[in-house]
Design a protein around this motif. Structure first.
Motif, mmCIF file in Angstrom:
data_model
loop_
_atom_site.group_PDB
_atom_site.id
_atom_site.type_symbol
_atom_site.label_atom_id
_atom_site.label_comp_id
_atom_site.label_asym_id
_atom_site.label_seq_id
_atom_site.Cartn_x
_atom_site.Cartn_y
_atom_site.Cartn_z
ATOM 1 N N ARG A 1 0.510 -1.087 -0.461
ATOM 2 C CA ARG A 1 -0.034 0.121 0.024
ATOM 3 C C ARG A 1 0.882 0.932 0.182
ATOM 4 O O ARG A 1 0.833 2.364 -0.592
ATOM 5 C CB ARG A 1 -1.057 0.040 1.134
ATOM 6 C CG ARG A 1 -2.219 -0.905 1.541
ATOM 7 C CD ARG A 1 -3.050 -0.937 1.920
ATOM 8 N NE ARG A 1 -3.995 -1.883 2.285
ATOM 9 C CZ ARG A 1 -5.326 -1.461 1.724
ATOM 10 N NH1 ARG A 1 -5.378 -0.383 0.243
ATOM 11 N NH2 ARG A 1 -6.060 -2.578 1.709
ATOM 12 N N HIS B 1 -3.706 -12.802 0.081
ATOM 13 C CA HIS B 1 -4.070 -11.234 0.748
ATOM 14 C C HIS B 1 -3.584 -10.278 -0.139
ATOM 15 O O HIS B 1 -4.365 -8.802 0.565
ATOM 16 C CB HIS B 1 -3.613 -11.532 2.766
ATOM 17 C CG HIS B 1 -4.375 -10.451 2.886
ATOM 18 N ND1 HIS B 1 -5.465 -9.801 3.320
ATOM 19 C CD2 HIS B 1 -3.313 -9.462 3.819
ATOM 20 C CE1 HIS B 1 -5.387 -9.073 3.589
ATOM 21 N NE2 HIS B 1 -3.967 -8.273 4.676
ATOM 22 N N LEU C 1 -5.622 -9.813 -2.685
ATOM 23 C CA LEU C 1 -7.184 -9.086 -2.861
ATOM 24 C C LEU C 1 -6.205 -7.361 -2.656
ATOM 25 O O LEU C 1 -6.977 -6.004 -2.812
ATOM 26 C CB LEU C 1 -7.680 -9.513 -1.052
ATOM 27 C CG LEU C 1 -8.270 -10.885 -1.632
ATOM 28 C CD1 LEU C 1 -8.525 -11.134 -0.153
ATOM 29 C CD2 LEU C 1 -8.982 -10.483 -3.010
ATOM 30 N N THR C 2 -4.756 -7.124 -1.352
ATOM 31 C CA THR C 2 -4.405 -5.627 -1.763
ATOM 32 C C THR C 2 -4.605 -5.163 -3.124
ATOM 33 O O THR C 2 -5.543 -3.679 -2.417
ATOM 34 C CB THR C 2 -3.773 -5.779 -1.150
ATOM 35 O OG1 THR C 2 -3.682 -6.215 0.461
ATOM 36 C CG2 THR C 2 -2.802 -4.727 -0.432
ATOM 37 N N GLU D 1 -5.891 -5.418 -5.719
ATOM 38 C CA GLU D 1 -7.280 -5.068 -6.315
ATOM 39 C C GLU D 1 -7.958 -4.183 -5.621
ATOM 40 O O GLU D 1 -8.753 -3.320 -6.428
ATOM 41 C CB GLU D 1 -8.238 -6.499 -6.270
ATOM 42 C CG GLU D 1 -7.980 -7.736 -7.052
ATOM 43 C CD GLU D 1 -8.808 -8.583 -7.394
ATOM 44 O OE1 GLU D 1 -9.472 -8.427 -6.056
ATOM 45 O OE2 GLU D 1 -8.468 -10.093 -7.676
ATOM 46 N N ASP D 2 -7.810 -3.657 -4.428
ATOM 47 C CA ASP D 2 -7.840 -2.653 -3.612
ATOM 48 C C ASP D 2 -7.122 -1.473 -4.042
ATOM 49 O O ASP D 2 -8.385 -0.699 -4.523
ATOM 50 C CB ASP D 2 -7.657 -2.700 -1.671
ATOM 51 C CG ASP D 2 -8.847 -3.939 -1.667
ATOM 52 O OD1 ASP D 2 -10.506 -4.052 -2.077
ATOM 53 O OD2 ASP D 2 -9.005 -4.488 -0.747
ATOM 54 N N ASP E 1 -6.731 -1.329 -6.741
ATOM 55 C CA ASP E 1 -7.078 -1.070 -8.462
ATOM 56 C C ASP E 1 -5.778 -0.240 -9.158
ATOM 57 O O ASP E 1 -6.011 0.797 -10.048
ATOM 58 C CB ASP E 1 -8.012 0.704 -8.356
ATOM 59 C CG ASP E 1 -8.448 0.862 -9.726
ATOM 60 O OD1 ASP E 1 -8.604 -0.023 -10.422
ATOM 61 O OD2 ASP E 1 -8.476 1.973 -10.104
#
Length: 236
Positions: free
Chosen positions: A184, A209, A212-213, A215-216, A218
């Motif tokens: 992030r 996980h 998915l991070t 994907e969050d 974008d």
């Protein structure tokens, strides 16, 4: 060091931009100037030398009369290491951040980042052979006689002609939550300066996980996966 007109021009430009951000805490009556330490650090960075060798080479280049074959540590190198040890971790981080920001802001002013770029996130180990209790040293896969290292993650522009580091994060291990937070931060740091076209990651990041991070966030990404039966089924 490479002795060419271009190399001289580049090093002078880099020195004028970056050296003002470095502070060694030298007293007014110090034997050596900040400029001495700065130039030794630049030299050993370019030539991958130890401080002792770099200090001798720097002093010889400027015409100092020094004992090349002396077995004792070079006084300039000893003074440099003494002052570096006197800096706490936060002071080192602060100076690193200032240098990093100066480089990226100069690149932005020169419109280096005008098109979307591909970037890669990697985890790196700097192998360590000292005290296991040293702050920020963590365990890693055994290699070259040690299982300890400083560990950090970077986000870099990947291009056939250039590799440019946009950000870095120190790690304490390989915990999934820690890696997710590092991803992030690195993506956020990169987006301050560039538009990300695609993000590449190696198989060490292949965790649900972490996917998915991403994907969050974008961001389009390509991650190398291990050749397990489940992965092969999903690829068909």
């Amino acid at each position: 060091m490479v002795e060419t007109t271009e190399a001289t021009q580049v090093t002078r430009a880099a020195s004028s931009l970056l050296f003002p951000e470095l502070d060694f805490g030298i007293a007014a009556n110090g034997t050596y100037l900040s400029e001495d330490f700065q130039r030794v650090l630049a030299r050993i960075a370019f030539d991958s030398e130890f401080a002792n060798t770099g200090a001798k080479a720097y002093q010889l280049a400027r015409g100092d009369d020094i004992a090349i074959d002396a077995t004792a540590r070079n006084p300039l190198a000893r003074a440099l290491l003494y002052h570096l040890r006197g800096l706490d971790a936060d002071a080192v981080d602060d100076q690193f951040d200032r240098v990093h920001d100066a480089i990226l802001n100069e690149a932005a002013r020169n419109r280096v980042f005008t098109r979307p770029v591909d970037v890669a996130i990697d985890v790196h180990d700097w192998l360590y052979y000292g005290d296991e209790e040293t702050p920020r040293v963590c365990t890693t896969n055994p290699a070259q006689g040690t299982d300890r290292a400083y560990k950090f993650a970077t986000v870099c522009i990947v291009d056939p002609s250039v590799r440019f580091t946009l950000g870095s994060v120190a790690l304490e291990g390989s915990d999934t939550d820690e890696l997710a937070e590092a991803i992030r931060q690195l993506v956020s740091d990169a987006r301050k300066y560039v538009d990300i076209n695609r993000l590449y990651l190696d198989r060490g990041f292949y965790r649900v996980h972490l996917a998915l991070t991403l994907e969050d966030l974008d961001v389009e990404f390509l991650m190398r996966a291990p050749q397990t039966r489940k992965v092969q089924q999903l690829a068909l």
